[in-house]
Write a protein that holds these residues in place. Sequence first.
Motif, PDB file in Angstrom:
ATOM      1  N   GLN A   1       0.845  -1.186   0.000  1.00  0.00           N
ATOM      2  CA  GLN A   1       0.000   0.000   0.000  1.00  0.00           C
ATOM      3  C   GLN A   1       0.883   1.240   0.000  1.00  0.00           C
ATOM      4  O   GLN A   1       1.773   1.385   0.825  1.00  0.00           O
ATOM      5  CB  GLN A   1      -0.905  -0.024   1.230  1.00  0.00           C
ATOM      6  N   ARG A   2       0.659   2.128  -0.923  1.00  0.00           N
ATOM      7  CA  ARG A   2       1.427   3.360  -1.051  1.00  0.00           C
ATOM      8  C   ARG A   2       0.883   4.406  -0.082  1.00  0.00           C
ATOM      9  O   ARG A   2      -0.330   4.579   0.056  1.00  0.00           O
ATOM     10  CB  ARG A   2       1.335   3.868  -2.479  1.00  0.00           C
ATOM     11  N   LEU A   3       1.808   5.108   0.557  1.00  0.00           N
ATOM     12  CA  LEU A   3       1.422   6.159   1.496  1.00  0.00           C
ATOM     13  C   LEU A   3       1.001   7.414   0.733  1.00  0.00           C
ATOM     14  O   LEU A   3       1.561   7.721  -0.320  1.00  0.00           O
ATOM     15  CB  LEU A   3       2.606   6.506   2.398  1.00  0.00           C
ATOM     16  N   PRO A   4       0.037   8.169   1.272  1.00  0.00           N
ATOM     17  CA  PRO A   4      -0.321   9.454   0.661  1.00  0.00           C
ATOM     18  C   PRO A   4       0.900  10.389   0.628  1.00  0.00           C
ATOM     19  O   PRO A   4       1.794  10.289   1.470  1.00  0.00           O
ATOM     20  CB  PRO A   4      -1.412  10.002   1.591  1.00  0.00           C
ATOM     21  N   ASN A   5       0.919  11.311  -0.333  1.00  0.00           N
ATOM     22  CA  ASN A   5       2.066  12.202  -0.507  1.00  0.00           C
ATOM     23  C   ASN A   5       2.418  12.998   0.747  1.00  0.00           C
ATOM     24  O   ASN A   5       3.595  13.159   1.070  1.00  0.00           O
ATOM     25  CB  ASN A   5       1.840  13.153  -1.685  1.00  0.00           C
ATOM     26  N   ASP A   6       1.404  13.520   1.452  1.00  0.00           N
ATOM     27  CA  ASP A   6       1.683  14.292   2.666  1.00  0.00           C
ATOM     28  C   ASP A   6       2.382  13.434   3.718  1.00  0.00           C
ATOM     29  O   ASP A   6       3.292  13.904   4.398  1.00  0.00           O
ATOM     30  CB  ASP A   6       0.404  14.877   3.267  1.00  0.00           C
ATOM     31  N   VAL A   7       1.937  12.203   3.860  1.00  0.00           N
ATOM     32  CA  VAL A   7       2.542  11.292   4.839  1.00  0.00           C
ATOM     33  C   VAL A   7       3.973  10.956   4.429  1.00  0.00           C
ATOM     34  O   VAL A   7       4.903  11.065   5.243  1.00  0.00           O
ATOM     35  CB  VAL A   7       1.710   9.996   4.990  1.00  0.00           C
ATOM     36  N   LEU A   8       4.166  10.594   3.175  1.00  0.00           N
ATOM     37  CA  LEU A   8       5.503  10.245   2.708  1.00  0.00           C
ATOM     38  C   LEU A   8       6.456  11.424   2.805  1.00  0.00           C
ATOM     39  O   LEU A   8       7.586  11.281   3.276  1.00  0.00           O
ATOM     40  CB  LEU A   8       5.445   9.725   1.269  1.00  0.00           C
ATOM     41  N   SER A   9       6.008  12.606   2.413  1.00  0.00           N
ATOM     42  CA  SER A   9       6.856  13.798   2.502  1.00  0.00           C
ATOM     43  C   SER A   9       7.244  14.099   3.943  1.00  0.00           C
ATOM     44  O   SER A   9       8.400  14.402   4.236  1.00  0.00           O
ATOM     45  CB  SER A   9       6.140  15.013   1.902  1.00  0.00           C
ATOM     46  N   GLY A  10       6.281  14.018   4.838  1.00  0.00           N
ATOM     47  CA  GLY A  10       6.578  14.242   6.249  1.00  0.00           C
ATOM     48  C   GLY A  10       7.569  13.243   6.792  1.00  0.00           C
ATOM     49  O   GLY A  10       8.509  13.594   7.508  1.00  0.00           O
ATOM     50  N   LEU A  11       7.389  11.974   6.445  1.00  0.00           N
ATOM     51  CA  LEU A  11       8.312  10.930   6.901  1.00  0.00           C
ATOM     52  C   LEU A  11       9.704  11.116   6.304  1.00  0.00           C
ATOM     53  O   LEU A  11      10.715  10.882   6.978  1.00  0.00           O
ATOM     54  CB  LEU A  11       7.766   9.549   6.560  1.00  0.00           C
ATOM     55  N   GLN A  12       9.776  11.548   5.050  1.00  0.00           N
ATOM     56  CA  GLN A  12      11.080  11.781   4.433  1.00  0.00           C
ATOM     57  C   GLN A  12      11.827  12.909   5.132  1.00  0.00           C
ATOM     58  O   GLN A  12      13.015  12.779   5.421  1.00  0.00           O
ATOM     59  CB  GLN A  12      10.919  12.079   2.941  1.00  0.00           C
ATOM     60  N   VAL A  13      11.138  13.995   5.405  1.00  0.00           N
ATOM     61  CA  VAL A  13      11.782  15.103   6.125  1.00  0.00           C
ATOM     62  C   VAL A  13      12.197  14.634   7.512  1.00  0.00           C
ATOM     63  O   VAL A  13      13.334  14.853   7.942  1.00  0.00           O
ATOM     64  CB  VAL A  13      10.853  16.331   6.213  1.00  0.00           C
ATOM     65  N   MET A  14      11.304  13.960   8.202  1.00  0.00           N
ATOM     66  CA  MET A  14      11.622  13.468   9.542  1.00  0.00           C
ATOM     67  C   MET A  14      12.820  12.532   9.513  1.00  0.00           C
ATOM     68  O   MET A  14      13.684  12.588  10.395  1.00  0.00           O
ATOM     69  CB  MET A  14      10.409  12.761  10.136  1.00  0.00           C
ATOM     70  N   SER A  15      12.913  11.674   8.507  1.00  0.00           N
ATOM     71  CA  SER A  15      14.018  10.706   8.434  1.00  0.00           C
ATOM     72  C   SER A  15      15.368  11.390   8.284  1.00  0.00           C
ATOM     73  O   SER A  15      16.389  10.817   8.663  1.00  0.00           O
ATOM     74  CB  SER A  15      13.801   9.725   7.283  1.00  0.00           C
ATOM     75  N   CYS A  16      15.389  12.594   7.760  1.00  0.00           N
ATOM     76  CA  CYS A  16      16.649  13.337   7.621  1.00  0.00           C
ATOM     77  C   CYS A  16      17.243  13.722   8.974  1.00  0.00           C
ATOM     78  O   CYS A  16      18.433  14.005   9.074  1.00  0.00           O
ATOM     79  CB  CYS A  16      16.437  14.584   6.767  1.00  0.00           C
ATOM     80  N   PHE A  17      16.424  13.727   9.998  1.00  0.00           N
ATOM     81  CA  PHE A  17      16.898  14.072  11.340  1.00  0.00           C
ATOM     82  C   PHE A  17      17.291  12.848  12.152  1.00  0.00           C
ATOM     83  O   PHE A  17      17.791  12.974  13.262  1.00  0.00           O
ATOM     84  CB  PHE A  17      15.821  14.859  12.096  1.00  0.00           C
ATOM     85  N   GLY A  18      17.030  11.664  11.639  1.00  0.00           N
ATOM     86  CA  GLY A  18      17.363  10.443  12.368  1.00  0.00           C
ATOM     87  C   GLY A  18      16.122   9.815  12.983  1.00  0.00           C
ATOM     88  O   GLY A  18      15.033   9.887  12.426  1.00  0.00           O
ATOM     89  N   HIS A  19      16.304   9.224  14.146  1.00  0.00           N
ATOM     90  CA  HIS A  19      15.257   8.453  14.825  1.00  0.00           C
ATOM     91  C   HIS A  19      14.094   9.302  15.311  1.00  0.00           C
ATOM     92  O   HIS A  19      12.957   8.853  15.376  1.00  0.00           O
ATOM     93  CB  HIS A  19      15.888   7.696  15.998  1.00  0.00           C
TER      94      HIS A  19
END
Length: 121
Positions: A1-19
């Motif tokens: 299941q593909r995540l909605p764009n807002d969710v994926l974008s938020g997770l991508q930005v968050m992942s740049c900071f680590g855990h």
Amino acid sequence: QRLPNDVLSGLQVMSCFGHDVSLEILVHVRDVCSNSDIVAGLDLATKELLIKKADMRDRYVFVHDMVQNTIYHGMEQQERVHMLKEIADTLIARTHEGRRDAILFIIVDLINRVSPRNTPV
């Protein structure tokens, strides 16, 4: 299941900071993904049980390191480097002088990860 764009974008930005990352930091960089509301996306990601809120709800935390790692490395290298630079530049520009010391280590970490010696060719 593909995540909605807002969710994926938020997770991508968050992942740049680590855990984990504080809401204070996310507010500074909330428009790095121009078409997405990062915080709203992360709120939806909590409902998908990919992340959770901690520290009196002022911090987002990945539920597992593998989730963070998958999101972070799931981006194309060029996209990841661009995002890291944009986040660092945004933090530098938007952080008040009196608060910059507290965020300095985050900025340095972001810059170090885009340096040529840390970026595979």
